[in-house]
Design a protein around this motif. Structure first.
Motif, PDB file in Angstrom:
ATOM      1  N   SER A   1       0.855  -1.191   0.000  1.00 16.04           N
ATOM      2  CA  SER A   1       0.000   0.000   0.000  1.00 16.04           C
ATOM      3  C   SER A   1       0.883   1.229   0.000  1.00 16.04           C
ATOM      4  O   SER A   1       2.090   1.150   0.214  1.00 16.04           O
ATOM      5  N   LEU A   2       0.260   2.368  -0.218  1.00 17.64           N
ATOM      6  CA  LEU A   2       1.018   3.615  -0.231  1.00 17.64           C
ATOM      7  C   LEU A   2       1.680   3.883   1.114  1.00 17.64           C
ATOM      8  O   LEU A   2       2.808   4.366   1.162  1.00 17.64           O
TER       9      LEU A   2
ATOM     10  N   GLN B   1      -0.477   5.612 -11.261  1.00 22.62           N
ATOM     11  CA  GLN B   1      -0.961   6.476 -10.178  1.00 22.62           C
ATOM     12  C   GLN B   1      -0.133   6.222  -8.919  1.00 22.62           C
ATOM     13  O   GLN B   1       0.341   7.145  -8.268  1.00 22.62           O
ATOM     14  N   ASN B   2       0.041   4.939  -8.598  1.00 28.63           N
ATOM     15  CA  ASN B   2       0.896   4.598  -7.458  1.00 28.63           C
ATOM     16  C   ASN B   2       2.294   5.154  -7.656  1.00 28.63           C
ATOM     17  O   ASN B   2       2.887   5.709  -6.735  1.00 28.63           O
TER      18      ASN B   2
ATOM     19  N   LEU C   1       2.307   8.807  -6.997  1.00 28.37           N
ATOM     20  CA  LEU C   1       2.096   9.139  -5.581  1.00 28.37           C
ATOM     21  C   LEU C   1       3.346   8.825  -4.764  1.00 28.37           C
ATOM     22  O   LEU C   1       3.679   9.532  -3.806  1.00 28.37           O
TER      23      LEU C   1
END
Lengths: 854, 206
Positions: A650-651, A696-697, A700
């Motif tokens: 996860s981020l 996108q990940n 980010l």
């Protein structure tokens, strides 16, 4: 129901039961509080049930007339409630005015108190308009919008108030708007336009209850002709805030230009249009003595006091702020799209303009309850004469049939009207009044309330924007994309994709086609909004299945990237998998070394020492240096990709791993004798390539790297706009475009915002545009036109690229006008230095000139 | 206990606000001596609580939706405290309290992964709060539910504990909801008792 059980069964939280000790069954509240608790909600919803309206007025007015003056609590609650309805739900003003006047006929003291309260509020807002310390809440629409609404309410009370005193208010406001307008004969004055339009718009309300008053008619006619002769409407044309870059699908109408003709028309012909618009409350109205006056004259700020505020750019409220730039009416549901009739009351009529004004007021002033807004805007017709709108929920097909049968029957749809106005708020330039979430979820809410009636209305809007996508402003394209994807994700992603197949068949192989780009970005966004990929896949037709491949760069590019690290060594491309670390695959002789790097990152921060990492990389160099082109580049890439891999759950995992290893990274990279810019480029590339299946990940995580100061904002932007064989992802890929805006916005919010990065982006985009136009070979004095012939693919691609590049420039100049304006000189010299194509230079120069007006 | 301004009736708006503490929060505050302070704090914090998420909803999905109402500083996924897997809630921390209030106003009841998510104000994240407080490690609310919910771990209550409950349609009876006490060993006696206690005594029309 048995009384005793009531409170428990009314427990709002499902399944939740409170075992607190028994309290008395009902809290004992004083009778007056109880009365208010029951009565105020009835006032708030007055008029929502047309059938009960007459009775409600009767019942409420009697209660108020009797109760008023007894208790302070009642008085305060009543006045606050009346005021709240008047300024938050202005469509209910006539109902509130009727109530007030019926009360006035029974209890003139109460009537006078209401009048005083509203006049006092009017004065209060006039004072606030020059108060620099005024604290704005998110639902604040602005002092001048409040003045408009209060003046409207007072106008409704015309039978009860001395008409000369009322008209004096108009006179003063018009004088103020003329005075402000004349401050500078060349330049438009936003506040002047706002006051002028607002005040004019209120005039017909003077006649709501006083249509027969000939004396009033005469005085108003004089007032209007006086304004007409003294107010000079100025021409302003700002191309930066145009929603369409060229060939707009409709002629936009400016508020300040349309308002006077609209009002004159509505007053003409014995006020025919007024009787067709406003409902008839005469049977409920009671005779008014008509002698109530205001205690004091209205004290307006002087022109000198107002001048510093007259740009309306001080954030004193959402709707006042909309006047900062020329205000236009935005359209979505055009006549020719469905048949030869309009479904939205045209803005060039008084009714059309008033509806727009009311809906925007409701949306803005009740932003704290989107559910209420959703309800009010689609039932606005209840507060006007029946028959203005077609029956709610009628389909276009039904309307076409009806229209054919009887061409004079109304074809206006209240749903179309309401949704068009909400969309106008989403598509507002240069900025939006609230976070997008508000408008998106407001629309979702409306659709959820009556999906059958609303879904087709949305469908038509989606199609309209899609058809006009090529010319739509870049920022608006992003908003369209966002709205579409959120709407879809709330309605199980169902969309008639087959409608758009043709476009895909023709252009799916192109890189810059605006429509294909949009569809590509949309499907990827939908995929990011769900954890069940199949929901999205199942909604697509065969033609669009390939779009679910969310690769940022094609696989061949990715292979080239990984191959570029090595010499005399062939990578095994079959082992290249999404969201996995390529370098630990068995095809690499050093895969165990990479595994050691990962193991290192899994250690607790206190147990680490970067020398351990150094040793690992020294080994790598010693044992495998012969196959490696540039050891530094590989080391940076392995480091970053190992971190991305370790944090791929996860981020926040990624965030944590990068944060924990920040010092190690700085340490190792600090020892490399490589240009900082190049190192940052490697970091960025490593992350984006690792997350090729989900850029996108990737972007980010780059934000994370930026926050930890591993890379600069400039390097991200530099990477985004890199060219590779005429492909420039920064112009088309939504994740990249969003990252660019995110990066710039974040910079602009910093106190020490340096203009350098902003200038850099401008320069880079200008370069790309210039190169593209050169490749197109368009003569210097000829504008680039996208060819109609769809076979000239290369020409098409280049001209699309050119258009998107210019669109980007337009957007960043507008969005970051505050940052760009101080650097105007530099911008101009960049432009002169980089752009040889005359027409391109002119277009951009024109935007630069307009910057000062934003 | 009285919750001061939160209990007052307000007349300054023509409709209620959505950015107020939920009933759940109000009730909790009433039982807590510091409840009022907590509530006040939650109106000024940048953190919100998001509930009723699918266990499969990822942080990225949450980002995609919640970034529409403000700049997100951090997302903290709620985890099962034994399995360390998502258990259906999260905290979203924004940069400013306004953004948090905006999220509550604009995004509550929106659909994410086909579920209507619930949002609530929150006084602020503290370490440890990311874990489910239920006996099984997940959220307490899941242990009180008896319906099958595929995206929230199916049946939380093991099948064996549902026997005797599911079969008798004990309309609105009190006993049903309290039969399962998560994590406690159900001794046989108890279970038998339950079955004995609930004969199929539903007679239509009675």
């Amino acid at each position: 129901m048995v009384g005793g059980k009531r409170t428990r069964n009314f427990d709002d939280d499902d399944g939740y039961r409170d075992f607190r000790p028994r309290m008395p069954k009902r809290q004992r509240v004083p009778p007056v509080v109880q009365l208010c608790k029951e009565m105020m909600p009835d006032i708030r919803t007055l008029g929502e049930t047309v059938k009960a309206f007459e009775e409600d007025i009767k019942f409420l007015s009697e209660a108020i007339a009797n109760e008023f003056g007894n208790e302070e609590y009642f008085r305060n609650a009543l006045l606050s409630t009346l005021y709240a309805v008047v300024v938050e739900q202005p469509h209910k003003q006539p109902a509130i005015a009727l109530l007030t006047m019926v009360v006035n006929s029974m209890n003139p003291v109460a009537g006078k108190s209401v009048l005083n309260h509203f006049f006092g509020k009017l004065q209060e807002w006039c004072d606030i308009s020059i108060d620099e310390s005024f604290q704005v809440t998110s639902s604040e629409t602005g002092p001048w919008n409040k003045v408009k609404l209060l003046l409207r309410f007072l106008s409704l009370l015309s039978p009860m108030v001395e008409e000369d005193e009322l008209l004096l208010l108009y006179k003063k406001l018009f004088e103020l708007s003329v005075g402000l307008n004349n401050l500078n004969p060349e330049k438009r004055n936003p506040l002047s336009e706002a006051i002028y339009s607002n005040t004019l718009l209120n005039i017909p309300y003077l006649f709501f209850f006083s249509k027969e008053n000939e004396r009033l008619r005469g005085k108003v006619a004089d007032l209007v002709s006086e304004v007409e002769s003294t107010y000079l409407v100025k021409n302003t044309d700002l191309s930066l805030i145009r929603e369409y870059n060229k060939n707009p699908p409709y002629e936009s109408v400016q508020w300040v230009k349309a308002v006077l003709p609209n009002v004159k028309r509505v007053l003409a012909n014995d006020m025919q249009q007024i009787s067709e618009l406003f409902p008839d409350y005469t049977t409920m109205m009671k005779d008014q003595p008509g002698d109530q006056g205001f205690n004091d004259p209205l004290n307006l700020p002087t022109i000198e006091q107002l001048e510093p505020f007259s740009g309306l750019d001080r954030g004193l409220g959402s709707i006042d702020g909309m006047w900062k730039v020329p205000r236009y009416s935005f359209r979505v549901y055009l006549a020719n799209e469905v048949g030869e009739f309009e479904t939205v009351v045209p803005f060039t009529t008084y009714a059309g303009m008033l509806f727009e004004d009311l809906i925007i007021d409701i949306i803005e002033s009740m932003e704290f309850n989107r559910k209420e807004v959703a309800k009010q805007v689609v039932t606005l017709d209840l507060f006007f004469k029946p028959g203005i709108f077609a029956e709610p929920g009628q389909s276009i097909a039904q309307l076409i049939a009806l229209h054919e049968e009887n061409p004079i029957i109304t074809t206006y749809k209240i749903e179309d009207l309401a949704i068009e106005k909400i969309l106008s708020m989403i598509f507002k330039l240069p900025n939006v009044s609230h976070p997008f979430a508000y408008f998106y979820t407001l629309l979702v809410e409306i659709c959820q309330n009556s999906p059958k009636a609303i879904a087709p209305v949305f469908g038509r809007a989606f199609r309209y924007f899609f058809n006009n996508l090529d010319e739509l402003d870049l920022e608006l394209k992003l908003r369209y994309l966002d709205w579409f994807s959120i709407q879809m994700s709330n309605f199980s992603f169902s969309w008639k994709w087959n409608e758009w197949e043709d476009e895909s068949i023709k252009f799916s192989k192109t890189f810059y086609s605006p429509k294909v780009t949009f569809m590509r970005n949309l499907i990827r966004k939908e995929l990011r909004l769900t954890s069940s990929k199949s929901d999205v896949e199942d909604s697509l037709t065969e033609e669009f299945k390939p779009y679910t491949d969310s690769s940022f760069v094609p696989k061949s590019d990715l292979i080239n990237y990984y191959q570029s690290f090595f010499k005399d060594f062939e990578i095994d491309i079959d082992l290249l998998k999404d969201n996995d670390l390529f370098f630990i695959q068995p095809c690499f002789p050093f895969n165990e070394t990479v595994q050691n790097v990962i193991n290192y990152f899994h250690k607790q921060p206190l147990e680490r020492s970067s020398s351990e990492l150094m040793t690992i990389f020294e080994e790598l160099q010693n044992n495998h240096g012969n196959i490696i082109h540039d050891i530094n580049r590989l080391v940076v890439t392995i480091l970053m990709q190992s971190l991305a891999f370790s944090g791929n759950r996860s981020l926040s995992h990624a965030n944590k791993y990068i944060g924990d290893s920040r010092n190690d990274l700085l340490d190792i990279m600090g020892k490399m004798e490589v240009d900082q810019e190049l190192k940052e480029r490697w970091i960025i590339e490593a992350v984006i390539r690792y997350w090729n299946s989900n850029s996108q990940n990737g972007y980010l995580i780059l934000d994370t790297c930026k926050n930890f100061e591993l890379i600069s904002a400039k390097s991200i932007l530099n990477f985004s706009f890199l060219e590779d064989n005429d492909r420039n992802w920064g112009l088309v890929d939504a994740t990249s475009v969003e990252s660019t805006f995110r990066t710039l916005t974040e910079l602009s919010l910093r106190r020490d915002a340096s203009v350098e990065t902003f200038l850099y982006v401008f320069e880079r985009l200008v370069e790309i545009a210039s190169e593209t136009v050169e490749k197109l070979g368009v003569a210097s004095d000829v504008a680039v036109v996208v060819p109609k012939d769809s076979t000239a693919i290369r020409e098409l691609e280049l001209s699309w690229k050119y258009e998107s590049c210019l669109g980007f420039i337009k957007s960043i100049l507008r969005k970051y006008a505050d940052e760009y304006t101080p650097g105007l000189e530099q911008l101009n010299s960049i432009l002169d230095g980089k752009v040889a194509h005359e027409r391109t230079r002119q277009t951009i120069q024109n935007w630069l000139r307009e910057l000062k007006e934003l | 206990m009285s919750l001061a301004e939160f209990d007052e009736t307000h007349y300054e708006h023509s409709t209620n606000r959505l950015d107020v503490p939920s009933n759940y929060l109000m009730k909790k505050a009433r039982r807590n001596p510091n409840g009022l302070d907590e509530l006040r704090k939650s109106m000024k914090s940048s953190t919100i609580y998001v509930g009723n998420l699918s266990f499969y909803t990822s942080e990225e999905q949450i980002y995609e939706l919640f970034s529409k109402s403000g700049a997100i500083k951090r997302i903290i996924m709620g985890l099962d405290r034994f399995k360390f897997t998502p258990c259906g809630f999260c905290f979203v921390i924004y940069n400013t309290p306004e953004e948090a209030l905006n999220a509550v106003k604009y995004l509550s009841d929106m659909k994410l992964d086909d579920r209507n998510i619930s949002l609530d104000l929150d006084p602020g994240f503290e370490d440890g709060r990311q874990f489910g407080r239920g006996k099984s490690g997940g959220q307490v609310s899941d242990e009180l539910k008896f319906e099958y919910d595929a995206s929230r771990g199916g049946f939380t209550v093991p099948l064996v504990d549902r026997i005797g409950v599911n079969h008798t349609h004990n309309f609105g009876a009190r006993r049903v909801r309290d039969t399962y006490i998560p994590g406690q060993d159900h001794d046989e006696e108890n279970e038998e008792e339950v079955e004995e206690d609930e004969p199929d005594n539903y007679v239509p029309g009675e």
